[in-house]
Write an enzyme that holds these catalytic residues in place. Structure first.
Site, PDB file in Angstrom:
ATOM      1  N   CYS A  21       0.894  13.796   3.670  1.00  0.00           N
ATOM      2  CA  CYS A  21       1.876  13.643   4.739  1.00  0.00           C
ATOM      3  C   CYS A  21       1.619  14.613   5.882  1.00  0.00           C
ATOM      4  O   CYS A  21       1.115  15.710   5.683  1.00  0.00           O
ATOM      5  CB  CYS A  21       3.268  13.893   4.197  1.00  0.00           C
ATOM      6  SG  CYS A  21       3.713  12.816   2.857  1.00  0.00           S
ATOM      7  N   ARG A  38      -5.886  13.199   7.092  1.00  0.00           N
ATOM      8  CA  ARG A  38      -5.311  13.760   5.869  1.00  0.00           C
ATOM      9  C   ARG A  38      -4.963  12.674   4.850  1.00  0.00           C
ATOM     10  O   ARG A  38      -4.743  12.970   3.680  1.00  0.00           O
ATOM     11  CB  ARG A  38      -4.031  14.545   6.206  1.00  0.00           C
ATOM     12  CG  ARG A  38      -4.288  15.810   7.001  1.00  0.00           C
ATOM     13  CD  ARG A  38      -3.039  16.275   7.722  1.00  0.00           C
ATOM     14  NE  ARG A  38      -1.982  16.676   6.824  1.00  0.00           N
ATOM     15  CZ  ARG A  38      -1.577  17.934   6.635  1.00  0.00           C
ATOM     16  NH1 ARG A  38      -2.164  18.906   7.280  1.00  0.00           N
ATOM     17  NH2 ARG A  38      -0.598  18.212   5.817  1.00  0.00           N
ATOM     18  N   TRP A  46       2.240   9.803   2.861  1.00  0.00           N
ATOM     19  CA  TRP A  46       1.407   9.432   1.710  1.00  0.00           C
ATOM     20  C   TRP A  46       2.379   9.329   0.552  1.00  0.00           C
ATOM     21  O   TRP A  46       2.976  10.337   0.149  1.00  0.00           O
ATOM     22  CB  TRP A  46       0.343  10.512   1.490  1.00  0.00           C
ATOM     23  CG  TRP A  46      -0.656  10.174   0.426  1.00  0.00           C
ATOM     24  CD1 TRP A  46      -1.789   9.425   0.569  1.00  0.00           C
ATOM     25  CD2 TRP A  46      -0.634  10.603  -0.947  1.00  0.00           C
ATOM     26  NE1 TRP A  46      -2.463   9.353  -0.624  1.00  0.00           N
ATOM     27  CE2 TRP A  46      -1.781  10.064  -1.574  1.00  0.00           C
ATOM     28  CE3 TRP A  46       0.234  11.374  -1.710  1.00  0.00           C
ATOM     29  CZ2 TRP A  46      -2.076  10.282  -2.912  1.00  0.00           C
ATOM     30  CZ3 TRP A  46      -0.060  11.589  -3.048  1.00  0.00           C
ATOM     31  CH2 TRP A  46      -1.206  11.039  -3.632  1.00  0.00           C
ATOM     32  N   ASN A  48       7.377  16.844   4.371  1.00  0.00           N
ATOM     33  CA  ASN A  48       6.166  16.958   3.553  1.00  0.00           C
ATOM     34  C   ASN A  48       6.545  17.676   2.270  1.00  0.00           C
ATOM     35  O   ASN A  48       7.378  18.578   2.296  1.00  0.00           O
ATOM     36  CB  ASN A  48       5.103  17.822   4.246  1.00  0.00           C
ATOM     37  CG  ASN A  48       4.450  17.120   5.405  1.00  0.00           C
ATOM     38  OD1 ASN A  48       4.756  15.976   5.696  1.00  0.00           O
ATOM     39  ND2 ASN A  48       3.547  17.825   6.071  1.00  0.00           N
ATOM     40  N   GLY A  49       5.873  17.330   1.165  1.00  0.00           N
ATOM     41  CA  GLY A  49       6.129  18.045  -0.083  1.00  0.00           C
ATOM     42  C   GLY A  49       7.090  17.282  -0.960  1.00  0.00           C
ATOM     43  O   GLY A  49       7.299  16.078  -0.787  1.00  0.00           O
ATOM     44  N   GLU A  88     -20.135  15.564  -9.442  1.00  0.00           N
ATOM     45  CA  GLU A  88     -19.849  15.291  -8.031  1.00  0.00           C
ATOM     46  C   GLU A  88     -20.380  13.914  -7.615  1.00  0.00           C
ATOM     47  O   GLU A  88     -19.728  13.188  -6.862  1.00  0.00           O
ATOM     48  CB  GLU A  88     -20.442  16.410  -7.162  1.00  0.00           C
ATOM     49  CG  GLU A  88     -20.311  16.240  -5.655  1.00  0.00           C
ATOM     50  CD  GLU A  88     -18.877  16.129  -5.143  1.00  0.00           C
ATOM     51  OE1 GLU A  88     -17.926  16.354  -5.914  1.00  0.00           O
ATOM     52  OE2 GLU A  88     -18.717  15.771  -3.961  1.00  0.00           O
ATOM     53  N   LYS A 115     -18.051  11.016  -6.064  1.00  0.00           N
ATOM     54  CA  LYS A 115     -18.309  10.385  -4.756  1.00  0.00           C
ATOM     55  C   LYS A 115     -18.371   8.874  -4.902  1.00  0.00           C
ATOM     56  O   LYS A 115     -17.780   8.153  -4.115  1.00  0.00           O
ATOM     57  CB  LYS A 115     -19.633  10.884  -4.156  1.00  0.00           C
ATOM     58  CG  LYS A 115     -19.641  12.220  -3.467  1.00  0.00           C
ATOM     59  CD  LYS A 115     -18.844  12.353  -2.204  1.00  0.00           C
ATOM     60  CE  LYS A 115     -17.432  12.752  -2.483  1.00  0.00           C
ATOM     61  NZ  LYS A 115     -17.103  14.136  -2.586  1.00  0.00           N
ATOM     62  N   GLU A 120     -14.782   7.390  -5.694  1.00  0.00           N
ATOM     63  CA  GLU A 120     -13.760   7.449  -4.645  1.00  0.00           C
ATOM     64  C   GLU A 120     -14.134   6.593  -3.438  1.00  0.00           C
ATOM     65  O   GLU A 120     -13.266   6.086  -2.743  1.00  0.00           O
ATOM     66  CB  GLU A 120     -13.393   8.881  -4.245  1.00  0.00           C
ATOM     67  CG  GLU A 120     -14.429   9.682  -3.532  1.00  0.00           C
ATOM     68  CD  GLU A 120     -13.959  11.091  -3.191  1.00  0.00           C
ATOM     69  OE1 GLU A 120     -12.756  11.353  -3.110  1.00  0.00           O
ATOM     70  OE2 GLU A 120     -14.838  11.953  -2.985  1.00  0.00           O
ATOM     71  N   HIS A 176     -23.098  12.509 -27.791  1.00  0.00           N
ATOM     72  CA  HIS A 176     -21.901  12.859 -28.581  1.00  0.00           C
ATOM     73  C   HIS A 176     -20.752  11.897 -28.334  1.00  0.00           C
ATOM     74  O   HIS A 176     -19.613  12.212 -28.640  1.00  0.00           O
ATOM     75  CB  HIS A 176     -21.476  14.299 -28.273  1.00  0.00           C
ATOM     76  CG  HIS A 176     -22.512  15.300 -28.688  1.00  0.00           C
ATOM     77  ND1 HIS A 176     -22.731  15.646 -29.995  1.00  0.00           N
ATOM     78  CD2 HIS A 176     -23.427  15.985 -27.957  1.00  0.00           C
ATOM     79  CE1 HIS A 176     -23.726  16.516 -30.069  1.00  0.00           C
ATOM     80  NE2 HIS A 176     -24.166  16.735 -28.836  1.00  0.00           N
ATOM     81  N   LYS A 207      -6.614  13.544   2.308  1.00  0.00           N
ATOM     82  CA  LYS A 207      -7.560  14.636   2.551  1.00  0.00           C
ATOM     83  C   LYS A 207      -7.007  15.954   2.068  1.00  0.00           C
ATOM     84  O   LYS A 207      -7.720  16.801   1.554  1.00  0.00           O
ATOM     85  CB  LYS A 207      -7.858  14.695   4.061  1.00  0.00           C
ATOM     86  CG  LYS A 207      -8.904  15.720   4.448  1.00  0.00           C
ATOM     87  CD  LYS A 207     -10.269  15.258   4.034  1.00  0.00           C
ATOM     88  CE  LYS A 207     -11.360  16.246   4.355  1.00  0.00           C
ATOM     89  NZ  LYS A 207     -12.584  15.948   3.575  1.00  0.00           N
TER      90      LYS A 207
HETATM   91  O1  M6R Z   1      -8.931  20.728   0.285  1.00  0.00           O
HETATM   92  P1  M6R Z   1      -9.452  20.955  -1.102  1.00  0.00           P
HETATM   93  O2  M6R Z   1     -10.899  21.349  -1.125  1.00  0.00           O
HETATM   94  O3  M6R Z   1      -8.607  21.903  -1.888  1.00  0.00           O
HETATM   95  O4  M6R Z   1      -9.338  19.541  -1.803  1.00  0.00           O
HETATM   96  C1  M6R Z   1      -9.633  19.392  -3.161  1.00  0.00           C
HETATM   97  C2  M6R Z   1      -9.780  17.934  -3.530  1.00  0.00           C
HETATM   98  O5  M6R Z   1      -8.593  17.240  -3.260  1.00  0.00           O
HETATM   99  C3  M6R Z   1     -10.928  17.261  -2.776  1.00  0.00           C
HETATM  100  O6  M6R Z   1     -12.132  17.912  -2.992  1.00  0.00           O
HETATM  101  C4  M6R Z   1     -11.060  15.791  -3.215  1.00  0.00           C
HETATM  102  O7  M6R Z   1     -11.518  15.725  -4.534  1.00  0.00           O
HETATM  103  C5  M6R Z   1     -11.965  15.006  -2.295  1.00  0.00           C
HETATM  104  N1  M6R Z   1     -11.461  13.681  -2.147  1.00  0.00           N
HETATM  105  C6  M6R Z   1     -13.356  14.900  -2.769  1.00  0.00           C
HETATM  106  O8  M6R Z   1     -14.144  14.103  -1.978  1.00  0.00           O
END
Ligand code: M6R
Length: 624
Positions: A2, A27, A74, A100-101, A497, A501, A504, A520, A619
């Site tokens: 948000c 965001r 959001w 927000n929050g 990672e 990627k 997402e 395992h 974000k």
């Molecule tokens: O702003 P931050 O680095 O704390 O965010 C952490 C995660 O929310 C962020 O890395 C998220 O996993 C991304 N979507 C990864 O691409």
């Protein structure tokens, strides 16, 4: 997540609010709205979906107003609908609230308000704040500040609010409680935003709201109050006023642009802290902005550095993966045991840190609620703390006396790419810094590592030059339903990672595993439909990783490798190979991840996904 904006001044509020909301778009959000005071009456306009929908409504209605608040939502409480979009209003539509929050005790408050006859039109926790404020205002209709003070005394949680009332069209109220809000002060105009970039578009004079603070904003300035009503005074600070530019610079998506920016951001971050291979890593660079507590760099004394007997890293998502690489590198170079925790897992658990521990919070945004909560716990336990962030103006920057700032500029794409690379390079620099101070590596090895680090951006440039070949190979993965990524040692986090990627961006299910862990359990999912992507770099774990890949091949999996040029063993095990230039094993995570980023991008784009703003993601994840 948000975003809150506000404006009051001589100009039309709606276009200013819209422009500020655009700055917060990255965001992540699923609906948006504004509330303006037009000819003495509150007018709320909101729309589910992208800002373009709100823009269409605003163009139709053209509200004539010079004061207003706006919001990108959001969804947390209630699905993304027009009814749940912010702003929310009280029963007679005289005041509007954006939020927000999370208001943690909203159910309790909602029950009380319902019993008093208040009717709720949405599923949100925010609407509670609007009705509660209305209820408190009935006691003294002209004293909005006192009413807000009574409201915040009843609400639990971490939140920020923006409030306008048609009875007070000359002001906006803002509340910050363990969140982030910035007030911008211009010439006879004032701005409010949850992200300072949205204010810096218009003015470089800002006041960041502190925790548990209320702001009464007018065109003449801002008055600040603690939650007990005591007035506080604080001068505005000057920040760089460079406008926030949203520009793809010819790239199809921000994500692709940001992947291509990686050599540059690595050079920028390196040049800040590394003068030459012959000099120690230097974190003592200038404070970035007057009035903020954090300095660029690390201000630990040599004795303090030597006293550290454990390092605790807390982070989420991609930043957590950077922390895992940090663990491998710090343990290797410094011999200090390192724990890495997903920040949300620190909640409700004992964080075993003390005054001999260095706790490192890694967060691109510096606003991730889970990471902030974890670092706060470490502070309470007397640990040394350090933040690694891309946002020197973030909440995290105010919490830690030590701060490594990555020099990436704004990362617009929701998926983190360039900030991950910059977090990695920060960990390498930090590990060398600690190792030099503790004498745990030879001068010769420190020099070699620093030379190697300085060369990494050029290696990444060579990787990026192979983009077209990667694209062709990547599209062969587009029909997969499940993809497995494996790696060992320094590249185990790369496998995690890579999987994150891909899922997402493309919504294809993907999991990353330590290569040795495959047999395992996860090996059970393998068959000819499942691609297994192996990170294979010459070094200590090369042979073992290759054996694990062969185990997958024996299950008929589709075999893909990230392997270096000249690796002659790879072709007999893998169906296709993403080749990278040779690179030292210890530095390789900064290189091996790049073909994976591109692979995920090409697959997602081919499948027609919303590459820069994947569904359901934000974000800045500002709720726990
Ligand atoms: O702003 P931050 O680095 O704390 O965010 C952490 C995660 O929310 C962020 O890395 C998220 O996993 C991304 N979507 C990864 O691409």
């Amino acid at each position: 997540m948000c975003g809150i904006v506000g404006y009051l001044g001589p100009n039309q509020a709606a276009p200013v609010l819209l422009s500020k909301l655009r700055c917060l778009e990255y965001r992540g959000y699923d609906s948006a709205g504004v509330a303006v005071i037009e000819a003495g009456r509150l007018n709320v306009i909101k729309a589910v979906g992208k800002l373009a929908n709100l823009e269409t409504l605003l163009q139709k209605e053209r509200p004539m107003a010079t004061v207003g608040i706006g919001h990108t939502r959001w969804a947390t409480h209630g699905s993304p609908t027009d009814e749940n979009a912010h702003p929310h209003i009280n029963a007679n539509g005289t005041l509007a609230v954006v939020h927000n929050g999370i208001i943690e005790n909203y159910a309790e408050l909602k029950a009380e308000l319902t019993a008093r006859g208040y009717v709720f039109r949405s599923d949100t926790d925010t609407e509670v704040a609007a009705h509660l404020l209305s209820y408190e205002l009935e006691k003294a209709p002209t004293d909005v500040l006192r009413a807000i003070i009574r409201v915040v005394a009843q609400m639990r949680g971490a939140y920020a609010l923006g409030i306008v009332s048609q009875h007070h069209p000359d002001r906006i109220y803002a509340v910050n409680h363990h969140y982030s809000l910035t007030v911008g002060l211009g010439e006879k105009e004032s701005f409010l935003a949850s992200d300072s970039t949205a204010v810096r578009q218009f003015t470089n004079k800002i006041i960041r709201l502190e925790q548990s603070e209320i702001a009464e904003i007018t065109t003449d300035g801002v008055r600040l109050f603690a939650f007990d009503g005591n007035e506080r005074t604080r001068d505005p600070i000057s920040v760089e006023s460079n406008a926030y530019k949203i520009d793809k610079e010819g790239f199809k998506h921000f994500l692709l642009k940001e992947i291509h920016e990686q050599p540059l951001v690595l050079r920028q971050t390196l040049s800040k802290y590394l003068i030459s291979a012959d000099q120690p890593v230097n974190f003592n660079v200038e404070s970035f902005a007057p009035g903020l507590s954090a300095m660029y760099g690390v201000s630990l004394s040599d004795d303090q550095v030597r006293s550290i007997d454990r390092i605790q890293i807390v982070a989420c998502g991609t930043a957590y993966h950077a922390g895992l690489v940090g663990k491998y590198v710090i343990e290797e170079l410094c011999g200090i045991p390192v724990e890495v925790d997903i920040a949300s897992e620190v909640r409700g658990r004992k964080l075993l840190v003390n005054n001999r521990t260095l706790t490192i919070a890694v967060s691109q945004s510096g606003e991730t609620a889970d990471t902030l909560a974890a670092i706060n716990e470490a502070i309470e336990s007397g640990s040394f703390t350090l933040g690694i962030t891309n946002r020197p103006d973030s909440h995290l920057a105010t919490l830690t006396p030590n701060l490594i700032v990555t020099e990436c500029g704004i990362e617009v794409s929701v998926a983190a790419t360039k900030t991950y690379l910059a977090q990695l390079v920060s960990f390498y620099l930090l590990a060398i810094y600690l190792a030099e101070k503790r004498g745990s590596i030879s001068d010769q090895y420190a020099r070699e590592l620093k030379r190697g680090l300085s060369h990494v951006p050029a290696v990444i440039e060579q990787v990026l030059a192979r983009e077209e070949a990667y694209r062709r190979e990547s599209l062969k993965l587009a029909d997969a339903h499940d993809v497995v990524f494996i790696g060992r040692g320094f590249n185990y986090p790369t496998a995690l990672e890579g999987a994150l990627k891909l899922k997402e961006l493309s919504y294809i299910h993907a999991s990353g595993y330590a290569a040795g862990e495959l047999k395992h359990g996860p090996i059970a999912v393998l068959d000819s439909s499942v691609p297994v992507i192996t990170v294979l770099v010459p070094g200590r774990v090369y042979e073992k990783t290759l054996s694990n890949a062969q185990e997958s091949r024996a299950r008929n999996a589709r075999m893909v490798a990230i392997a270096v040029d000249g690796d002659e063993s790879a072709p007999s095990t893998f169906d296709y190979i993403f080749r990278i230039p040779p690179i030292d094993e210890i530095l390789s995570p900064m290189v091996t991840v790049v073909p994976m980023q591109l692979m995920s991008y090409f697959v997602a784009d081919f499948l027609g996904k919303d590459v820069d703003q994947p569904r359901n993601l934000a974000k800045s994840v500002t709720v726990e």
